[in-house]
Design a protein around this motif. Structure first.
Motif, mmCIF file in Angstrom:
data_model
loop_
_atom_site.group_PDB
_atom_site.id
_atom_site.type_symbol
_atom_site.label_atom_id
_atom_site.label_comp_id
_atom_site.label_asym_id
_atom_site.label_seq_id
_atom_site.Cartn_x
_atom_site.Cartn_y
_atom_site.Cartn_z
ATOM 1 N N MET A 49 0.829 -1.206 0.000
ATOM 2 C CA MET A 49 0.000 0.000 0.000
ATOM 3 C C MET A 49 0.861 1.252 0.000
ATOM 4 O O MET A 49 1.802 1.372 0.776
ATOM 5 C CB MET A 49 -0.888 -0.002 1.227
ATOM 6 N N TYR A 256 -7.626 -4.671 5.029
ATOM 7 C CA TYR A 256 -7.544 -4.020 3.719
ATOM 8 C C TYR A 256 -7.528 -5.083 2.637
ATOM 9 O O TYR A 256 -7.116 -6.229 2.871
ATOM 10 C CB TYR A 256 -6.342 -3.076 3.613
ATOM 11 N N ALA A 269 -4.355 -6.986 7.196
ATOM 12 C CA ALA A 269 -3.323 -7.773 7.838
ATOM 13 C C ALA A 269 -3.547 -7.635 9.340
ATOM 14 O O ALA A 269 -4.062 -6.625 9.809
ATOM 15 C CB ALA A 269 -1.932 -7.235 7.493
ATOM 16 N N ARG A 312 6.849 -6.874 10.618
ATOM 17 C CA ARG A 312 7.181 -5.478 10.350
ATOM 18 C C ARG A 312 8.271 -5.043 11.330
ATOM 19 O O ARG A 312 8.238 -5.446 12.499
ATOM 20 C CB ARG A 312 5.951 -4.588 10.568
ATOM 21 N N ARG A 338 4.755 -0.064 9.407
ATOM 22 C CA ARG A 338 3.723 -0.361 8.407
ATOM 23 C C ARG A 338 4.040 0.263 7.050
ATOM 24 O O ARG A 338 3.282 0.068 6.102
ATOM 25 C CB ARG A 338 2.373 0.213 8.861
HETATM 26 N N1 GLY Z 1 1.012 -1.338 5.390
HETATM 27 C C1 GLY Z 1 0.039 -2.148 5.939
HETATM 28 C C2 GLY Z 1 0.508 -3.091 6.938
HETATM 29 O O1 GLY Z 1 1.614 -3.001 7.421
HETATM 30 O O2 GLY Z 1 -0.231 -3.991 7.272
#
Ligand code: GLY
Length: 391
Positions: A49, A256, A269, A312, A338
């Motif tokens: 994204m 999403y 997620a 992440r 993110r």
């Molecule tokens: N950028 C969306 C996520 O980290 O889930």
């Protein structure tokens, strides 16, 4: 693999490769070393994204400015990357909807939309009818949506492949090593030890994602506070072509959905604090599907192809660590949380500027690696210039 490089980048994810590509383009000799193939960490799991507006949260002004700068860097980056690699990074300027699944969501999203507009962001409230005119696949129970026309997406795996190719075209080298540790001598980072073999470098850029905080070979005082933030994500297959699930990036308060337009659909997620656990759980899969089908009921018809988890690289203030570290020769490009895909082009340009002794983009000012107390290059220089009072 040679014995010595101008720069070694630890991490062949989207951030590491963006840095490496930029550095190789300046004529430097660059090695990227990773425990796996390019994109085998979070970059290979990410949805991709490019969504500074719909990621904006209350109280995160510095992150928003940074994310907007990240988004501005993407079009030219994607174009140049496609030209240099002859590969398509899969950027789709789709726009995004944040959909209210019910009345309560609607109340919360209206507040969020007002907040976005108060910041001057491009965002508009759509009634149920307007939202369904744009996206006929939305459930009739939808209670309206925020339209953020500028938010969109890119294919992270395609981008990584293009970056690896472009980097190698510039003479860069990629190496896989089971173990990677930093090497230090005389208070500076002198290179890495890759599967036991020492390789020297003038600069070592750590872009090791969630593992950056625990990379071997550094004293505790020189580390940055990066922790893994688990995200489970599903890959589905739909008809694609003229029957997409949604033409835009669709989000709710719980998930999403990215339809890449070729039959591939991603539902993400979860956000979980579970250390280095990368297991996909029944609860994670269940919650993602439940959240996606409440706004896009046609999800029920899609084939489930993959269920994966990525880590992440989280930081205490959700801002990345970009800049010089506490030891000479050490540079950080990590902690993007993110927003790693969104911020990769800007980070690559910044790291290249840093090594050329040029100023970083202003939006990266709050991302100094030493901001939580560990010393960075700048504060070390200040300290050594300060006379120490006699006891
Ligand atoms: N950028 C969306 C996520 O980290 O889930």
């Amino acid at each position: 693999v040679q014995r010595s490089y101008d720069a070694i980048v630890v991490g062949a994810g989207i951030v590491g490769l963006s840095c490496a590509w930029r550095l190789a383009r300046t004529g430097r000799s660059v090695l990227v070393v990773d425990r796996g193939a390019p994109g085998s960490g979070a970059s290979g799991v990410a949805a991709g994204m490019l969504a500074p507006v719909t990621e904006a949260d209350f109280g995160e002004a510095a992150l928003l400015e940074l994310n907007l700068a990240g988004a501005r860097a993407w079009p030219a980056f994607a174009e140049e990357l496609a030209e240099r690699s002859s590969l398509d990074p899969g950027r789709r300027a789709s726009g995004a909807l944040v959909v209210a699944a019910d009345h309560d969501d609607g109340l919360e999203l209206r507040r969020l939309g007002e907040f976005q507009r108060s910041l001057g962001l491009e965002s508009r409230w759509l009634t149920r009818r307007e939202a369904r005119e744009l996206e006929p696949g939305l459930s009739p129970r939808t209670a309206g949506a925020i339209l953020a026309p500028g938010d969109h997406h890119v294919d992270p795996a395609a981008t990584v492949a293009a970056l690896a190719t472009a980097f190698e075209h510039e003479g860069g080298e990629l190496a896989v090593a089971a173990e990677v540790a930093l090497e230090t001598a005389g208070g500076r980072v002198t290179g890495v030890r890759a599967s036991g073999t020492p390789i020297a470098a003038e600069h070592v850029i750590v872009a090791a994602g969630a593992h950056s905080g625990v990379i071997a070979g550094l004293p505790e005082s020189a580390r940055v506070r990066v922790r893994p933030v688990k995200g489970q994500i599903l890959g589905l297959r739909g008809p694609g072509g003229s029957h997409p699930l949604a033409a835009r990036l669709v989000r709710t308060l719980r998930c999403y959905v990215v339809d890449r337009g070729d039959g591939r659909v991603v539902v993400g997620a979860t956000t979980e604090d579970r250390g280095f656990d990368e297991r996909v759980t029944a609860e994670g899969v269940f919650r993602l599907l439940e959240a996606a089908r409440e706004v896009l009921p046609d999800v029920d018809e899609l084939e489930v192809v993959t269920a994966r988890a990525g880590l992440r690289p989280g930081s205490p203030d959700n801002l990345p660590f970009v800049g010089r570290g506490a030891l000479e020769g050490l540079v950080w490009a990590t902690g993007h949380g993110r927003n790693g895909v969104l911020l990769a082009p800007l980070t690559g340009t910044a790291i290249s500027a840093l090594l050329d002794e040029e100023p970083l983009p202003a939006e990266l000012g709050p991302c100094r690696p030493g901001r939580f107390g560990a010393l960075d290059g700048q504060s070390l220089a200040l300290r050594s210039a300060t006379p120490v009072p006699a006891p």
